[in-house]
Design an enzyme around this catalytic site. Structure first.
Site, PDB file in Angstrom:
ATOM      1  N   LYS A  44     -50.582  68.800  18.260  1.00  0.00           N
ATOM      2  CA  LYS A  44     -49.367  67.377  17.617  1.00  0.00           C
ATOM      3  C   LYS A  44     -48.486  68.148  16.299  1.00  0.00           C
ATOM      4  O   LYS A  44     -48.712  68.782  15.933  1.00  0.00           O
ATOM      5  CB  LYS A  44     -50.475  66.800  16.953  1.00  0.00           C
ATOM      6  CG  LYS A  44     -50.018  65.236  15.738  1.00  0.00           C
ATOM      7  CD  LYS A  44     -49.939  64.156  16.661  1.00  0.00           C
ATOM      8  CE  LYS A  44     -49.341  62.794  16.096  1.00  0.00           C
ATOM      9  NZ  LYS A  44     -47.959  63.171  16.749  1.00  0.00           N
ATOM     10  N   SER A  69     -46.435  54.176  19.016  1.00  0.00           N
ATOM     11  CA  SER A  69     -45.619  54.161  17.725  1.00  0.00           C
ATOM     12  C   SER A  69     -47.143  55.381  16.940  1.00  0.00           C
ATOM     13  O   SER A  69     -47.168  54.619  16.090  1.00  0.00           O
ATOM     14  CB  SER A  69     -44.729  53.668  16.832  1.00  0.00           C
ATOM     15  OG  SER A  69     -44.230  53.821  15.729  1.00  0.00           O
ATOM     16  N   CYS A 131     -38.416  62.753  17.303  1.00  0.00           N
ATOM     17  CA  CYS A 131     -39.470  61.388  17.490  1.00  0.00           C
ATOM     18  C   CYS A 131     -38.743  60.368  17.161  1.00  0.00           C
ATOM     19  O   CYS A 131     -37.327  60.036  16.528  1.00  0.00           O
ATOM     20  CB  CYS A 131     -40.358  61.633  16.253  1.00  0.00           C
ATOM     21  SG  CYS A 131     -41.199  60.384  15.833  1.00  0.00           S
TER      22      CYS A 131
HETATM   23  O1  RRO Z   1     -46.154  60.123  16.311  1.00  0.00           O
HETATM   24  C1  RRO Z   1     -45.447  59.897  16.971  1.00  0.00           C
HETATM   25  O2  RRO Z   1     -45.112  58.685  17.135  1.00  0.00           O
HETATM   26  C2  RRO Z   1     -44.261  60.363  17.980  1.00  0.00           C
HETATM   27  C3  RRO Z   1     -43.930  61.772  17.785  1.00  0.00           C
HETATM   28 BR1  RRO Z   1     -44.408  62.827  16.359  1.00  0.00          BR
HETATM   29  C4  RRO Z   1     -43.003  62.094  19.220  1.00  0.00           C
HETATM   30  O3  RRO Z   1     -42.172  62.904  18.658  1.00  0.00           O
HETATM   31  N1  RRO Z   1     -42.815  61.712  20.180  1.00  0.00           N
HETATM   32  C5  RRO Z   1     -43.619  60.247  20.439  1.00  0.00           C
HETATM   33  O4  RRO Z   1     -43.497  59.169  21.364  1.00  0.00           O
HETATM   34  N2  RRO Z   1     -44.255  60.075  18.677  1.00  0.00           N
END
Ligand code: RRO
Length: 315
Positions: A44, A69, A131
């Site tokens: 993550k 999200s 992101c």
């Molecule tokens: O954490 C998120 O909401 C998220 C991230 Br960091 C990302 O790079 N891609 C995504 O679909 N969600």
């Protein structure tokens, strides 16, 4: 077909990784998934401070399509160092780990990188430049100068493999790929989720607590394949293909489009063992095929990059 591959001088037992955001830091999935059967995984995304993430619901399913999200929920740099990496070091031998980094400024990325580079247990960094869920901020990947500054700063601070994760909605993807390569990236991950909105017509509001999110699942595969093929036409760097991989055939398509490694994301939510199944099915496919190695497939369906030529002055 031999599934083992070598990338950046590192041996991967097979080319199938779990994508960032789908497996936490490994520990969270280790009861249900044999991580050691995979090529590895990407953590993550880590931020400097812990983040609680966005309001629930953070994930919604619309048939096979998913929208999320999550809002970068993660324990932050200090706990990744004190808890997450020690678990990885103690438990994993074969799975190769990339740590994903996310920041709001160039300096955030560099501070994270400096805070982690001296640690053991992972082979490299995936710079999450794409992101879609950080409170309406334009992702670095859609601002090539900013993306190049992150990569160049990271390059100056680490000798580990550096992957730049780019966005699916980049109309100038080929240029962005060139810029991050010039800045020193060792590989490019294509693609992150696609910004989107899912509504609940009956309740008259968005399905996600945060409103909009990132769309993923099989619907993303065409975009992902095109992004990989586009990148392949301008760079010889290893590409990591991600987006809509559900079956071994999908992974093969990404390899044929030019990916050197693949990442399984959304499919793991429906079936946490999807990536293991894909490895198993690739092995079966490989036993029947006449292909000797994964590298014989990489980019076989698309044009290879032209060698760089020097243009004479005045041309
Ligand atoms: O954490 C998120 O909401 C998220 C991230 Br960091 C990302 O790079 N891609 C995504 O679909 N969600």
């Amino acid at each position: 077909m031999k599934l083992a591959v070598e990338r950046w001088g590192v041996a991967f037992q097979n080319p199938v990784l779990l994508a960032a955001g789908t497996c936490g830091f490994g520990e969270e999935l280790s009861d249900v998934v044999d991580l050691e059967a995979l090529g590895g995984f990407v953590t993550k995304s880590v931020t400097l401070e812990p983040r609680r993430g966005n309001p629930a619901p953070r994930v919604a399913e619309i048939g096979p399509t998913m929208i999320n999200s999550v809002g970068l929920a993660n324990p932050g740099l200090a706990r990744v160092r004190s808890e997450k990496l020690p678990w990885i070091r103690a438990q994993l031998r074969r799975a190769r780990v990339f740590v994903s980094l996310a920041g709001r400024t160039v300096e955030d990325y560099l501070e994270l990188l400096e805070g982690l580079d001296g640690e053991e247990g992972f082979i490299g960094f995936e710079l999450n430049l794409s992101c879609p869920n950080d409170r309406g901020r334009r992702p670095f990947a859609l601002d090539p100068d900013a993306a190049a500054r992150v990569v160049a700063g990271a390059r100056a601070r680490s000798e580990r493999p550096l992957l730049a994760k780019l966005a699916p909605n980049d109309p100038e993807l080929a240029d962005t790929v060139r810029r991050v390569e010039e800045a020193g990236a060792d590989g490019i991950t294509l693609v992150n989720t696609l910004p989107g909105l899912a509504l609940d017509a009956a309740r008259g509001k968005p399905l996600l607590g945060a409103g909009q999110g990132g769309v993923s699942g099989p619907a993303l595969r065409g975009l992902g394949l095109l992004a990989v093929a586009t990148a392949r036409s301008v760079t010889a760097l290893p590409l990591l293909g991600v987006g809509g991989i559900v079956r071994a055939e999908d992974a093969l398509e990404y390899l044929l489009a030019g990916a050197s490694l693949v990442q399984v994301g959304t499919a793991s939510f429906a079936d946490p063992r999807a990536a293991e199944r894909i490895v198993h099915d690739l092995e079966r496919w490989g036993r029947r095929s006449r292909v000797a190695s994964v590298d014989d497939l990489v980019g076989a369906a698309v044009a290879r990059p032209e060698p760089l030529t020097t243009t004479a002055a005045g041309d």
